[in-house]
Scaffold this motif. Structure first.
Motif, short mmCIF file in Angstrom:
data_model
loop_
_atom_site.label_atom_id
_atom_site.label_comp_id
_atom_site.label_asym_id
_atom_site.label_seq_id
_atom_site.Cartn_x
_atom_site.Cartn_y
_atom_site.Cartn_z
N PRO A 185 9.04 -31.54 63.59
CA PRO A 185 8.49 -30.94 62.36
C PRO A 185 8.01 -31.97 61.34
O PRO A 185 6.96 -31.83 60.74
CB PRO A 185 9.65 -30.09 61.83
N ALA A 224 7.43 -22.23 64.73
CA ALA A 224 8.74 -22.71 64.27
C ALA A 224 8.73 -24.20 64.00
O ALA A 224 9.56 -24.71 63.24
CB ALA A 224 9.81 -22.38 65.32
N THR A 227 6.81 -26.24 59.95
CA THR A 227 7.51 -25.94 58.71
C THR A 227 6.62 -26.23 57.50
O THR A 227 6.23 -27.37 57.25
CB THR A 227 8.79 -26.79 58.61
N GLY A 228 6.29 -25.18 56.77
CA GLY A 228 5.50 -25.33 55.55
C GLY A 228 4.03 -25.62 55.79
O GLY A 228 3.29 -25.87 54.83
#
Length: 513
Positions: A185, A224, A227-228
């Motif tokens: 991520p 997933a 993120t963001g």
């Protein structure tokens, strides 16, 4: 007499041989067979160490396992009746039951069995660490691919970006529990920053393909892992479409591209603040560029080309929204076309002025300036032959008052076109005089004085002009295929009030006999 069978001893020897060190053979003092076990174990260690991701080949493990089982069975067979000397100082007496005599060796065998088991566990841990390190190396390779794109355009680095993205997706989904996967991520966030760098540096046109790619990440990477990042490219993309589309207004070669960017903005983010700015900004750009077609310092020929390109872009946008902007551009282009022709006339670029004003009159036949454009085209055509005709623009409106008659006759072979400019401008065409020929010019031997239009009046094709008083420039244009000495001939006449005039058009051959 055969030795008494000792099952406990057989079990002990078999178990000790499972230690991977051939200790059952050593207990039985079968040193040769113990050495065979040592060699086999050493060979296994050479193959297995250092631990790697793939581990020990299956065939080697199966072969070594079969070997250990065979050694255990053989050790048990040999230990069943072999004499076992466990005595010495402090040894148990012979009367001690066999189970008690073998208790300590049996406990030792159990402990020694922990060697191969513990070794297997330790090797598994080492192999897992090797796998983790391999995945971290894979992650580092993907990071290097992203870093290699810094400073490059998106299209140049797109291939490497795609490979890095595939690696991140593989790590994050197929190796989800690994240390490398837990870093994905953050790496994707860094990937976003690198790919979007053109936008941060305000290179909006370069940013468009990069941001379109980033906006499509949820279709390529597990959400997933993003993120963001989902939706983060929307506002920058809308901004880039707007800036790039507006910057392309009027730029040579950017007409279609600008329209595509603005249309993409209007259709993809119709409710965005950038979409709402497009129509007023386009109209403001048209007003700004329209200012370039008027004024002494204006360059209408350049400005009108820019306006024409703007109009092309506006024509690609939704008609219902941009109809008013299209009309604004059309009016400005009309003014620019006329202003360009005037500037060319004043700059004595008469050939260009003729073409520009003829095109204007044909393109805008109902314009209030169409007649004036035709007059300027005529004056420019005459001025190209007689520069005095270009000293000033023909008036936009004909003067009032009386008009004088001028009868024009054609005393020459072939059809003739007569152009005139002064207080009024125009052009007329006289049919050919069938029986007329060229007069011998002044350079011919014994050339008589030219007496044109002296025959019967009905012989010559005629036309009548009604001209206000003033100075006029005339240009007769005759088809050069008739072989006349001069196909075009300019002249000047002053028309005074209260008089009538005749004008005889003829040609001379230049030489004669």
């Amino acid at each position: 007499m055969p030795a008494e069978s000792n099952p406990a001893q057989a079990v002990l020897a078999g178990l000790l041989n499972l230690s991977c060190l051939g200790l059952g053979y050593a207990l039985l003092k079968q040193w040769r067979w113990a050495a065979v076990c040592w060699v086999a174990t050493a060979a296994l260690l050479l193959v297995a160490l250092p631990a790697d991701v793939d581990g020990v080949p299956t065939g080697v493990l199966v072969a070594y396992g079969v070997f250990l089982l065979a050694a255990a069975v053989d050790g048990a067979r040999r230990g069943l009746r072999a004499p076992l000397a466990l005595g010495g100082a402090g040894a148990a007496p012979a009367s001690t039951p066999a189970a008690r005599r073998l208790a300590l060796p049996l406990a030792l065998a159990v402990v020694l069995l922990a060697v191969p088991v513990g070794g297997s566990v330790a090797y598994g841990v080492a192999r897992d660490e090797a796998r983790e390190q391999s995945l971290l190396d894979f992650l580092a390779t993907a990071d290097a691919l992203v870093k290699s794109g810094e400073g490059q355009s998106f299209t140049s680095a797109e291939h490497n970006y795609g490979k890095a993205l595939t690696a991140y997706q593989d790590l994050g989904t197929n190796h989800a529990g690994s240390r490398a996967a837990r870093l994905v991520p953050d790496r994707l966030a860094a990937y976003f920053t690198t790919v979007a760098s053109a936008y941060e540096n305000k290179r909006y046109c370069d940013a468009v393909p990069a941001l379109k790619h980033l906006r499509e990440l949820p279709e390529k990477v597990d959400r997933a892992l993003l993120t963001g990042l989902v939706g983060k490219a929307d506002d920058p993309l809308a901004h880039s479409w707007y800036e790039c589309g507006i910057a392309g207004l009027g730029a040579a070669g950017s007409e279609t591209t600008a329209g595509e960017h603005l249309n993409a903005l209007l259709s993809t983010f119709p409710q965005s603040s950038y979409a709402r700015q497009v129509e007023p900004t386009v109209r403001a750009a048209i007003r700004t560029k329209s200012a370039g077609v008027t004024g002494d310092s204006a360059d209408p020929c350049t400005a009108v080309e820019e306006l024409r390109r703007v109009s092309t872009t506006v024509g690609l946008l939704p008609e219902a929204t941009f109809a008013a902007a299209s009309r604004d551009a059309g009016r400005a282009i009309e003014s620019g076309d006329f202003g360009c022709g005037v500037k060319q006339f004043k700059a004595k670029s008469y050939t260009d002025a003729v073409q520009t004003m003829k095109d204007f009159a044909e393109k805008y036949p109902t314009s209030s300036r169409a007649a004036h454009a035709r007059s300027i085209a005529i004056a420019a055509e005459i001025a190209d032959e007689e520069p005095a005709a270009g000293r000033q623009l023909p008036p936009a409106k004909a003067p009032g008052g009386s008009r004088m008659v001028m009868v024009v006759s054609n005393d020459g072979p072939g059809e003739v076109e007569l152009l005139y400019t002064g207080p009024v401008s125009g052009r007329v065409t006289l049919k050919a005089c069938g029986s007329c020929t060229a007069y011998r010019g002044s350079l011919a031997l014994n050339a008589p004085k030219i007496k044109a239009c002296q025959g019967p009046s009905s012989k010559y094709p005629k036309t009548t002009l009604l001209l206000p008083a003033g100075n006029y420039h005339f240009l007769q244009k005759r088809d050069s295929s008739i072989g006349s000495y001069a196909s075009d001939k300019a002249s000047t006449h002053k028309i005074e009030a209260g008089y009538s005039y005749t004008n005889c058009l003829y040609v001379t051959s230049g030489f004669g006999f």
